[in-house]
Design a protein around this motif. Structure first.
Motif, PDB file in Angstrom:
ATOM      1  N   ARG A  39       0.833  -1.325   0.095  1.00  0.00           N
ATOM      2  CA  ARG A  39       0.132   0.030  -0.145  1.00  0.00           C
ATOM      3  C   ARG A  39       0.888   1.153   0.040  1.00  0.00           C
ATOM      4  O   ARG A  39       0.318   2.304   0.273  1.00  0.00           O
ATOM      5  N   GLU A  40       2.270   1.252   0.014  1.00  0.00           N
ATOM      6  CA  GLU A  40       3.036   2.150   0.143  1.00  0.00           C
ATOM      7  C   GLU A  40       4.174   2.234  -1.010  1.00  0.00           C
ATOM      8  O   GLU A  40       5.477   2.373  -0.534  1.00  0.00           O
ATOM      9  N   PRO A  41       3.727   1.969  -2.353  1.00  0.00           N
ATOM     10  CA  PRO A  41       4.821   2.117  -3.060  1.00  0.00           C
ATOM     11  C   PRO A  41       5.239   3.273  -3.504  1.00  0.00           C
ATOM     12  O   PRO A  41       4.735   4.343  -3.307  1.00  0.00           O
ATOM     13  N   TYR A  42       6.550   3.447  -4.131  1.00  0.00           N
ATOM     14  CA  TYR A  42       7.284   4.608  -4.420  1.00  0.00           C
ATOM     15  C   TYR A  42       7.479   4.490  -6.058  1.00  0.00           C
ATOM     16  O   TYR A  42       8.265   3.955  -6.364  1.00  0.00           O
ATOM     17  N   VAL A  43       6.725   5.535  -6.590  1.00  0.00           N
ATOM     18  CA  VAL A  43       6.186   5.261  -8.008  1.00  0.00           C
ATOM     19  C   VAL A  43       6.874   6.529  -9.064  1.00  0.00           C
ATOM     20  O   VAL A  43       6.917   7.627  -8.592  1.00  0.00           O
ATOM     21  N   PRO A  44       7.580   5.901  -9.928  1.00  0.00           N
ATOM     22  CA  PRO A  44       8.407   6.805 -10.964  1.00  0.00           C
ATOM     23  C   PRO A  44       7.226   7.497 -11.951  1.00  0.00           C
ATOM     24  O   PRO A  44       6.416   6.520 -12.290  1.00  0.00           O
ATOM     25  N   PHE A  45       7.398   8.584 -12.332  1.00  0.00           N
ATOM     26  CA  PHE A  45       6.689   9.162 -13.607  1.00  0.00           C
ATOM     27  C   PHE A  45       7.629   9.847 -14.585  1.00  0.00           C
ATOM     28  O   PHE A  45       8.553  10.537 -13.942  1.00  0.00           O
ATOM     29  N   ALA A  46       7.378   9.587 -15.652  1.00  0.00           N
ATOM     30  CA  ALA A  46       8.532  10.085 -16.586  1.00  0.00           C
ATOM     31  C   ALA A  46       8.064  11.619 -16.684  1.00  0.00           C
ATOM     32  O   ALA A  46       6.801  11.924 -17.197  1.00  0.00           O
ATOM     33  N   VAL A  59       9.983  12.040 -11.869  1.00  0.00           N
ATOM     34  CA  VAL A  59       9.877  12.349 -10.654  1.00  0.00           C
ATOM     35  C   VAL A  59       9.242  11.040  -9.972  1.00  0.00           C
ATOM     36  O   VAL A  59       8.733  10.180 -10.754  1.00  0.00           O
ATOM     37  N   ARG A  60       9.094  11.156  -8.758  1.00  0.00           N
ATOM     38  CA  ARG A  60       8.456   9.869  -7.805  1.00  0.00           C
ATOM     39  C   ARG A  60       7.411  10.521  -6.873  1.00  0.00           C
ATOM     40  O   ARG A  60       7.398  11.609  -6.562  1.00  0.00           O
ATOM     41  N   VAL A  61       6.441   9.429  -6.643  1.00  0.00           N
ATOM     42  CA  VAL A  61       5.354   9.615  -5.834  1.00  0.00           C
ATOM     43  C   VAL A  61       5.383   8.416  -4.799  1.00  0.00           C
ATOM     44  O   VAL A  61       5.319   7.395  -5.127  1.00  0.00           O
ATOM     45  N   LEU A  62       5.440   8.880  -3.439  1.00  0.00           N
ATOM     46  CA  LEU A  62       5.066   7.960  -2.596  1.00  0.00           C
ATOM     47  C   LEU A  62       3.458   7.722  -2.091  1.00  0.00           C
ATOM     48  O   LEU A  62       2.850   8.707  -2.189  1.00  0.00           O
ATOM     49  N   LYS A  63       2.970   6.625  -2.317  1.00  0.00           N
ATOM     50  CA  LYS A  63       1.624   6.501  -2.375  1.00  0.00           C
ATOM     51  C   LYS A  63       1.101   5.707  -1.200  1.00  0.00           C
ATOM     52  O   LYS A  63       1.654   4.676  -0.905  1.00  0.00           O
ATOM     53  N   VAL A  64       0.279   6.555  -0.293  1.00  0.00           N
ATOM     54  CA  VAL A  64      -0.172   5.700   0.909  1.00  0.00           C
ATOM     55  C   VAL A  64      -1.708   5.745   0.747  1.00  0.00           C
ATOM     56  O   VAL A  64      -2.480   6.816   0.635  1.00  0.00           O
ATOM     57  N   GLY A  65      -2.281   4.497   0.941  1.00  0.00           N
ATOM     58  CA  GLY A  65      -3.698   4.320   0.816  1.00  0.00           C
ATOM     59  C   GLY A  65      -4.217   3.639  -0.581  1.00  0.00           C
ATOM     60  O   GLY A  65      -3.388   3.242  -1.172  1.00  0.00           O
ATOM     61  N   ALA A  66      -5.341   3.119  -0.503  1.00  0.00           N
ATOM     62  CA  ALA A  66      -6.023   2.368  -1.617  1.00  0.00           C
ATOM     63  C   ALA A  66      -6.011   2.993  -2.817  1.00  0.00           C
ATOM     64  O   ALA A  66      -6.431   4.450  -2.882  1.00  0.00           O
ATOM     65  N   ASP A  67      -5.567   2.404  -4.098  1.00  0.00           N
ATOM     66  CA  ASP A  67      -5.711   2.971  -5.318  1.00  0.00           C
ATOM     67  C   ASP A  67      -7.031   3.010  -5.431  1.00  0.00           C
ATOM     68  O   ASP A  67      -7.314   3.836  -6.610  1.00  0.00           O
ATOM     69  N   LEU A  93      -4.053  10.307   7.967  1.00  0.00           N
ATOM     70  CA  LEU A  93      -4.983  10.701   7.169  1.00  0.00           C
ATOM     71  C   LEU A  93      -5.853   9.787   6.563  1.00  0.00           C
ATOM     72  O   LEU A  93      -7.230   9.684   6.604  1.00  0.00           O
ATOM     73  N   VAL A  94      -5.225   8.734   6.031  1.00  0.00           N
ATOM     74  CA  VAL A  94      -5.919   7.745   5.377  1.00  0.00           C
ATOM     75  C   VAL A  94      -6.643   6.932   6.288  1.00  0.00           C
ATOM     76  O   VAL A  94      -7.922   6.362   5.877  1.00  0.00           O
ATOM     77  N   ALA A  95      -6.235   6.703   7.497  1.00  0.00           N
ATOM     78  CA  ALA A  95      -6.841   5.942   8.674  1.00  0.00           C
ATOM     79  C   ALA A  95      -8.242   6.812   9.080  1.00  0.00           C
ATOM     80  O   ALA A  95      -9.381   6.125   9.471  1.00  0.00           O
ATOM     81  N   ALA A  96      -8.117   8.097   9.086  1.00  0.00           N
ATOM     82  CA  ALA A  96      -9.412   8.736   9.535  1.00  0.00           C
ATOM     83  C   ALA A  96     -10.356   9.072   8.389  1.00  0.00           C
ATOM     84  O   ALA A  96     -11.490   9.554   8.939  1.00  0.00           O
ATOM     85  N   VAL A  97      -9.763   9.115   7.085  1.00  0.00           N
ATOM     86  CA  VAL A  97     -10.908   9.568   6.265  1.00  0.00           C
ATOM     87  C   VAL A  97     -10.954   8.534   5.116  1.00  0.00           C
ATOM     88  O   VAL A  97     -10.134   8.375   4.136  1.00  0.00           O
ATOM     89  N   PRO A  98     -12.124   7.887   5.165  1.00  0.00           N
ATOM     90  CA  PRO A  98     -12.329   6.684   4.322  1.00  0.00           C
ATOM     91  C   PRO A  98     -12.291   7.368   2.865  1.00  0.00           C
ATOM     92  O   PRO A  98     -12.967   8.454   2.702  1.00  0.00           O
ATOM     93  N   GLY A  99     -11.901   6.772   1.963  1.00  0.00           N
ATOM     94  CA  GLY A  99     -12.074   7.005   0.406  1.00  0.00           C
ATOM     95  C   GLY A  99     -11.177   8.175   0.020  1.00  0.00           C
ATOM     96  O   GLY A  99     -10.928   8.713  -0.901  1.00  0.00           O
ATOM     97  N   VAL A 100      -9.727   8.226   0.742  1.00  0.00           N
ATOM     98  CA  VAL A 100      -8.591   9.373   0.474  1.00  0.00           C
ATOM     99  C   VAL A 100      -7.260   8.474   0.422  1.00  0.00           C
ATOM    100  O   VAL A 100      -6.855   7.463   1.428  1.00  0.00           O
ATOM    101  N   GLN A 101      -6.573   8.731  -0.595  1.00  0.00           N
ATOM    102  CA  GLN A 101      -5.169   8.307  -0.730  1.00  0.00           C
ATOM    103  C   GLN A 101      -4.337   9.365  -0.781  1.00  0.00           C
ATOM    104  O   GLN A 101      -4.660  10.526  -1.513  1.00  0.00           O
ATOM    105  N   VAL A 102      -3.276   9.416  -0.300  1.00  0.00           N
ATOM    106  CA  VAL A 102      -2.165  10.354  -0.205  1.00  0.00           C
ATOM    107  C   VAL A 102      -0.992  10.045  -1.319  1.00  0.00           C
ATOM    108  O   VAL A 102      -0.430   8.975  -1.202  1.00  0.00           O
TER     109      VAL A 102
END
Length: 455
Positions: A39-46, A59-67, A93-102
């Motif tokens: 649930r916490e991948p570190y993803v590259p973007f061209a 650039v890269r993005v750290l993703k926390v929460g459900a896709d 935040l993800v634990a507190a707000v259903p339906g949010v990914q950071v």
């Protein structure tokens, strides 16, 4: 981390320094990395070509929460900050707000850092004995062009990916100068498309525009004469901002950041062990009594040791009376949380090594938040500020003494923003909202209903 550490505060409070002596080479080889669990991948973007070394056009993005979350909060770190600034806050935040990914955004400059030493069992020798690969400013003329326009084009790639063709709501925010960056994106003209058009909300954490930093005592440097002088210095080769060298941990652009990550790494992996770094610290900063790895980190980050608000938290104090002093938590930000974040790994990290000096110039000029002649001369397309029509949330600590919220109110008054939420916690320093324990984090408690209300 901070918008711009006060040189006066740093140079007046500490002295000395230990210059690191790295091997100068190209950018570090990229290593795939994901936090524990999927649930916490570190993803590259061209992203578009920026003229840097091979491997830096991403650039890269750290993703926390459900896709599957219908709302994505994209967060931009502040000056010298990086994606791991937001990991702990994102989990809360993800634990507190259903339906949010950071999504925590890492700028392209992160590709220049060699963090491979943190994959090994004992990174101190790799970094303090000069074995890491550094980015030589003399070979980095490309960084003179890595300003706000480059950053926002990169960020747009991430925002549009988060939107998933309009199927997900995107809220854009940031901390300190990251908040300024988010506001710039909202007002930016992307070939006729206002940046705010694709946003469902804006989140400003201890930063912003229109005088947001006036209360810090270090207002922006954006007069035409100042800008000309700074651009001339960049053209002369000063392509990286050296503000953090004022801490006293080394004269290179990356020296202080390496020391802080080392301190976090040892405090996280062996908190009660005798400090590995203490014998090698500059004398002016070295604790006068033997301390543990955790206590050394505490001495570098806790406000009780006299650090400026910009780079400190409220954690605790030295403890014990034996030969080696430990650390006792008594504040809102447990040291173990700071250590976990600072330790990072090969990636992502909390501290950005190579902050472009041109980006500092552009963000200072952005404070006016208007399509001025000076902004246009720098290629800043801030044409849509008065047309903002997205909800806004602004949070301030003691850092700017009230000007974060007052500036946000000015933005709202001069735009089409339908509603805004404001929150203040004078008991927090600038970095506390990123790492404070959830029950004591006013940011988490007040941002949660704002995000929930957007749905």
């Amino acid at each position: 981390m901070s918008r711009g550490i006060s040189r006066r505060a740093l140079l007046g409070g500490v002295a000395g320094g230990l210059a690191l002596a790295p091997t100068v080479a190209g950018p570090a080889t990229a290593r795939p990395y994901a936090a524990p669990g999927v649930r916490e991948p570190y993803v590259p973007f061209a992203v578009g070509a920026g003229g840097g070394p091979a491997g830096t056009d991403r650039v890269r993005v750290l993703k926390v929460g459900a896709d599957s979350a219908p709302t994505v909060l994209v967060m931009v770190p502040g000056m010298f900050g990086a994606a791991n600034d937001f990991r702990l806050l994102a989990r809360d935040l993800v634990a507190a707000v259903p339906g949010v990914q950071v999504w925590a955004f890492d700028r392209r400059e992160e590709n220049l850092a060699d963090r491979s030493g943190f994959a090994g069992p004992d990174p101190v020798a790799y970094y303090l004995d000069g074995h890491y690969r550094a980015q030589d400013p003399a070979a980095s003329a490309f960084a003179a062009h890595w300003g706000l326009a480059r950053t926002l084009e990169d960020l747009d790639t991430v925002v549009r990916a988060a939107s998933c063709g309009g199927r997900r709501r995107v809220v854009l925010g940031g901390h300190s100068w990251g908040a300024t960056t988010a506001m710039a994106y909202a007002a930016w003209d992307f070939d006729g498309r206002p940046g705010h058009r694709g946003l469902a909300g804006l989140v400003l954490v201890d930063g912003g525009v229109r005088g947001a930093f006036d209360g810090t005592g270090a207002p922006v440097s954006d007069s035409p004469d100042e800008v000309r002088e700074r651009l001339a210095a960049i053209d002369g080769g000063a392509v990286f901002d050296l503000t953090l060298s004022g801490v006293g941990l080394g004269a290179r652009a990356e020296s202080t950041q390496i020391w802080y990550q080392l301190a976090g790494w040892y405090a996280h992996h062996d908190p009660d062990g005798r400090s590995v770094l203490q014998p090698r610290m500059p004398e002016a900063l070295r604790p006068s009594v033997p301390v543990t790895n955790a206590a050394l980190l505490g001495a570098l980050v806790d406000a009780g040791f006299g650090w400026p608000n910009d780079i400190s938290v409220h954690s605790g104090h030295l403890s014990g009376s034996g030969e080696v002093r430990g650390w006792a938590d008594e504040g809102i930000t447990p040291l173990a949380r700071v250590a976990e974040a600072y330790a990072g790994g090969p990636a992502p990290a909390v501290w950005e090594w190579y902050w472009p000096a041109r980006l500092s110039v552009d963000l200072d000029v952005t404070d006016a938040y208007a399509d001025t002649g000076l902004a246009r001369s720098l290629g800043l397309r801030l044409r849509h500020g008065t047309g903002l029509d997205t909800p806004l949330y602004a949070f301030e600590t003691s850092y700017a003494r009230g000007t974060i919220v007052s500036s946000a109110r000015r933005v709202v008054a001069d735009s089409r923003i339908p509603y805004a939420a404001y929150a203040t916690d004078e008991g927090m320093n600038h970095l506390d909202p990123l790492f404070a324990a959830e029950p004591h984090n006013t940011l988490t408690r007040t941002l949660t209903p704002f995000l929930a209300g957007l749905g």
